[in-house]
Design an enzyme around this catalytic site. Sequence first.
Site, PDB file in Angstrom:
ATOM      1  N   SER A 245       0.837  -1.209   0.000  1.00 54.80           N
ATOM      2  CA  SER A 245       0.000   0.000   0.000  1.00 54.80           C
ATOM      3  C   SER A 245       0.870   1.258   0.000  1.00 54.80           C
ATOM      4  O   SER A 245       0.597   2.225  -0.722  1.00 54.80           O
ATOM      5  CB  SER A 245      -0.878   0.036   1.252  1.00 54.80           C
ATOM      6  OG  SER A 245      -1.804  -1.015   1.218  1.00 54.80           O
TER       7      SER A 245
ATOM      8  N   ARG B 290       1.503   4.304  -2.969  1.00 56.40           N
ATOM      9  CA  ARG B 290       1.267   5.726  -2.655  1.00 56.40           C
ATOM     10  C   ARG B 290       2.515   6.558  -2.879  1.00 56.40           C
ATOM     11  O   ARG B 290       2.441   7.731  -3.239  1.00 56.40           O
ATOM     12  CB  ARG B 290       0.754   5.842  -1.209  1.00 56.40           C
ATOM     13  CG  ARG B 290      -0.714   5.389  -1.090  1.00 56.40           C
ATOM     14  CD  ARG B 290      -1.044   4.904   0.293  1.00 56.40           C
ATOM     15  NE  ARG B 290      -2.462   4.636   0.503  1.00 56.40           N
ATOM     16  CZ  ARG B 290      -3.105   3.501   0.182  1.00 56.40           C
ATOM     17  NH1 ARG B 290      -2.434   2.509  -0.384  1.00 56.40           N
ATOM     18  NH2 ARG B 290      -4.398   3.355   0.430  1.00 56.40           N
TER      19      ARG B 290
ATOM     20  N   GLY C 212      -6.188  -3.460  -7.461  1.00 56.05           N
ATOM     21  CA  GLY C 212      -7.310  -2.611  -7.057  1.00 56.05           C
ATOM     22  C   GLY C 212      -6.830  -1.254  -6.550  1.00 56.05           C
ATOM     23  O   GLY C 212      -7.455  -0.218  -6.799  1.00 56.05           O
TER      24      GLY C 212
ATOM     25  N   SER D 162     -13.236   1.451   3.419  1.00 55.66           N
ATOM     26  CA  SER D 162     -12.287   1.050   2.377  1.00 55.66           C
ATOM     27  C   SER D 162     -11.251   2.142   2.167  1.00 55.66           C
ATOM     28  O   SER D 162     -11.589   3.277   1.830  1.00 55.66           O
ATOM     29  CB  SER D 162     -13.033   0.793   1.060  1.00 55.66           C
ATOM     30  OG  SER D 162     -12.132   0.904  -0.032  1.00 55.66           O
TER      31      SER D 162
ATOM     32  N   ASP E 269      -6.726  -8.099   4.816  1.00 50.86           N
ATOM     33  CA  ASP E 269      -5.943  -8.940   3.897  1.00 50.86           C
ATOM     34  C   ASP E 269      -5.329 -10.155   4.591  1.00 50.86           C
ATOM     35  O   ASP E 269      -4.834 -11.067   3.934  1.00 50.86           O
ATOM     36  CB  ASP E 269      -4.825  -8.109   3.243  1.00 50.86           C
ATOM     37  CG  ASP E 269      -5.392  -7.070   2.291  1.00 50.86           C
ATOM     38  OD1 ASP E 269      -6.558  -7.203   1.872  1.00 50.86           O
ATOM     39  OD2 ASP E 269      -4.666  -6.106   1.967  1.00 50.86           O
TER      40      ASP E 269
ATOM     41  N   LYS F  76     -12.589  -9.151  -3.183  1.00 53.50           N
ATOM     42  CA  LYS F  76     -11.128  -9.032  -3.297  1.00 53.50           C
ATOM     43  C   LYS F  76     -10.671  -9.718  -4.591  1.00 53.50           C
ATOM     44  O   LYS F  76     -11.477  -9.953  -5.468  1.00 53.50           O
ATOM     45  CB  LYS F  76     -10.450  -9.623  -2.054  1.00 53.50           C
ATOM     46  CG  LYS F  76     -10.787  -8.885  -0.777  1.00 53.50           C
ATOM     47  CD  LYS F  76     -10.219  -7.480  -0.795  1.00 53.50           C
ATOM     48  CE  LYS F  76     -10.567  -6.698   0.448  1.00 53.50           C
ATOM     49  NZ  LYS F  76     -10.202  -5.282   0.337  1.00 53.50           N
TER      50      LYS F  76
ATOM     51  N   ARG G 256     -12.951 -14.200  -1.418  1.00 55.39           N
ATOM     52  CA  ARG G 256     -12.108 -14.861  -0.402  1.00 55.39           C
ATOM     53  C   ARG G 256     -12.904 -15.576   0.671  1.00 55.39           C
ATOM     54  O   ARG G 256     -12.381 -16.521   1.279  1.00 55.39           O
ATOM     55  CB  ARG G 256     -11.131 -13.854   0.233  1.00 55.39           C
ATOM     56  CG  ARG G 256      -9.991 -13.513  -0.701  1.00 55.39           C
ATOM     57  CD  ARG G 256      -8.892 -12.706  -0.047  1.00 55.39           C
ATOM     58  NE  ARG G 256      -7.884 -12.378  -1.040  1.00 55.39           N
ATOM     59  CZ  ARG G 256      -7.128 -11.289  -1.019  1.00 55.39           C
ATOM     60  NH1 ARG G 256      -7.258 -10.411  -0.046  1.00 55.39           N
ATOM     61  NH2 ARG G 256      -6.239 -11.093  -1.966  1.00 55.39           N
TER      62      ARG G 256
HETATM   63  C1  S3P Z   1      -5.640  -1.327   0.201  1.00 55.49           C
HETATM   64  C2  S3P Z   1      -6.840  -1.322   0.843  1.00 55.49           C
HETATM   65  C3  S3P Z   1      -7.623  -2.533   1.109  1.00 55.49           C
HETATM   66  C4  S3P Z   1      -6.783  -3.787   0.981  1.00 55.49           C
HETATM   67  C5  S3P Z   1      -5.936  -3.757  -0.257  1.00 55.49           C
HETATM   68  C6  S3P Z   1      -4.988  -2.573  -0.223  1.00 55.49           C
HETATM   69  C7  S3P Z   1      -4.939  -0.041  -0.041  1.00 55.49           C
HETATM   70  O1  S3P Z   1      -8.663  -2.627   0.158  1.00 55.49           O
HETATM   71  O2  S3P Z   1      -7.596  -4.929   0.973  1.00 55.49           O
HETATM   72  O3  S3P Z   1      -5.171  -4.930  -0.366  1.00 55.49           O
HETATM   73  O4  S3P Z   1      -3.754  -0.052  -0.399  1.00 55.49           O
HETATM   74  O5  S3P Z   1      -5.580   1.003   0.118  1.00 55.49           O
HETATM   75  P1  S3P Z   1     -10.098  -1.920   0.383  1.00 55.49           P
HETATM   76  O6  S3P Z   1      -9.903  -0.473   0.383  1.00 55.49           O
HETATM   77  O7  S3P Z   1     -10.935  -2.374  -0.777  1.00 55.49           O
HETATM   78  O8  S3P Z   1     -10.590  -2.450   1.695  1.00 55.49           O
END
Ligand code: S3P
Length: 478
Positions: free
Chosen positions: A20, A24, A104, A177, A351, A378, A382
Site C-alpha cells: 500500500s 502511494r 485494485g 475502504s 488482507d 477481493k 475470499r
Molecule cells: C488497500 C486497501 C484494502 C486492501 C488492499 C490494499 C490499499 O482494500 O484490501 O489490499 O492499499 O488502500 P479496500 O480499500 O478495498 O478495503
Amino acid sequence: MKISKVSSLRGELRIPGDKSISHRSVMLGAIAEGDTAVSGFLKSADCLATIDCFRKLGISIEEITDGSLYMNGACGNGPLIVIHGKGLRGLKAPKESLNAMNSGTTVRLLSGILAGQNFTSRIEGDRSLSKRPMKRIIRPLEVMGCNIASEDKNNCLPLIIRGGSLKGIRYKSPVASAQVKSCILLAGLYADAPTFFTEPSLSRNHTELMLSTFGGNLKTRKKEKEPEHFSVIPKPPKQAGASDDSNEYTTIIYPGTILRGQRITVPGDISSAAYFIAAGLITPNSEITLRNVGINETRDGILRVARSMGANIHPFNVRMEGREPVADLIIRSSHLTGTQIGGALIPTLIDELPVIAVMAACAEGKTEIRDASELRVKESDRLASIITCLTLLGIRVEETQSGMIIEGRGKKAGSAADASGRNAVFHGSVIDPQGDHRIAMAFSIAGLVSDTPVVIKDTDCVRISYPDFYKDLKSLEG
Ligand code: S3P
C-alpha cells in the site's frame, strides 16, 4: 508447489516493503514538485503496474540500484526508486489505455488523481480486476462533478475518466475502504473547496500520513459518542443489523496546497509478515525473528487477534520510519485458542483473514469471523475461497451471513500429542488459488502442519505482493 510438514522453523527474515505504501509513494511522488526518492519499495507486480501507469502519464521513474550514486548517498546505499514529480497539474494525457493489471489500489487511487486532470484517460485491468466493483468510486467522483463512465454493464473496468474541475463534497461511505477513501482524498486535492470523507470505521491511513509528509493539508477526527445525558428525547431502538456509527471517522482534505518531493522509506508489509507470524505460531519448536514490520495501528489487527488467541509474539526495536511505526517481532510456537473477530477490527486485518483462518484451524476451540463481507470483492471471493480450501484440508467450517465459524483442531495445552509437537492439523490436498496471491500463500502455510503435502496449483500469483515468498519460507526450514 508442494508444501510438506516441517519439524520446526527457525531463523530471521527481513520483510519486504509495504504494498500500500509503495503504491502511494509513486502516486504522490508523481504529483509532487521535484524528486521523490523511495527506499524499500516493493517491486511486486501490483506496484510495478502503478509505475507503468505513471510512466504512461509522462512521469519519469528511475530505478537506482546503488543509492550511494544519488545525492551523494543521502538516501542510503540500497536500491532506490526515484520519481521525477511534475506537480499536481504536470501529468500528460496518455497515448494508450492505462493498465492496472491485478491491482485494485492502482485503479481506485489513480482514478481519484485522473478525475482532476484536464484530459481523458481509460483504465483497464486483468480478468480478476475487471470483475471487481467500481461503483464505490464512480458514485462519489460523480458527486464531485467528474465525468466518469464504466464500459461494462456491471460498473466494472474499463473506466473512462474525463477529468475536469471538481467540487468539494461531504461523502459518507457505506464501506470502510482505504481505496475508496484515498481515491476521494486525492480527487479532493483538485477540488474547489474542502472534501469531507466519512467511513464507518477507520481503514488504513497511509494516504493521510503520506499526504501530510508531502505538504498536504488534511485532518481526521473520530465521531464523538453522544453522552447519555444528552438524549433528552429517547432514541428510537436500533434496527437489527443497523450499523453502529460510534466508530465513524471523518477525514477532511483542504485543496490548494503544493506537494513537494520527499525521501520515503517504506516499512515492511505486515500483510506479508502475516504468513510467517502464522507459520511460527502453528509450527512446533519454532522461533522466527521478523525484521522491519510496519505496525501502523490501522493495520495491526493480526497482532491483536493473535494475542487474544494466546500467541507468543514479542515486538522489539519499535521505531518510526517517517510517520509509520515499525518493529521487529519474535514469533514462537504457541498453543492457540479460538477467538471472535469482527466490527472495527476487520479493516485492520482484512488482507490477513485467509491466513488468520489457517491459524484458527490450528487453535483449540471455535473462531468466529463476522462483518467480513468485503472479502467477497477481493482478488477472488475470499470468503468462498477460504471455506473451500479449509474444507478440502479436512477442517469443519460453517459459512455465516458475513463470515464463518471455524472449528479449530488444536489439541488441549499439555496433552501428550501436543507436547510431542508432531500433530498434523490438516489433511493434505490440492489447492487451486485461482490467481489469488493471498489464498496461495495462506494455504501454503497450512502445508507446514499437514499429514500429507498440500499442493498449491499455480503459485505464480505470489508475485502480486511477495515475489520471494517461497524462497523466504524455504530459508526458515530447519
Ligand atoms: C488497500 C486497501 C484494502 C486492501 C488492499 C490494499 C490499499 O482494500 O484490501 O489490499 O492499499 O488502500 P479496500 O480499500 O478495498 O478495503
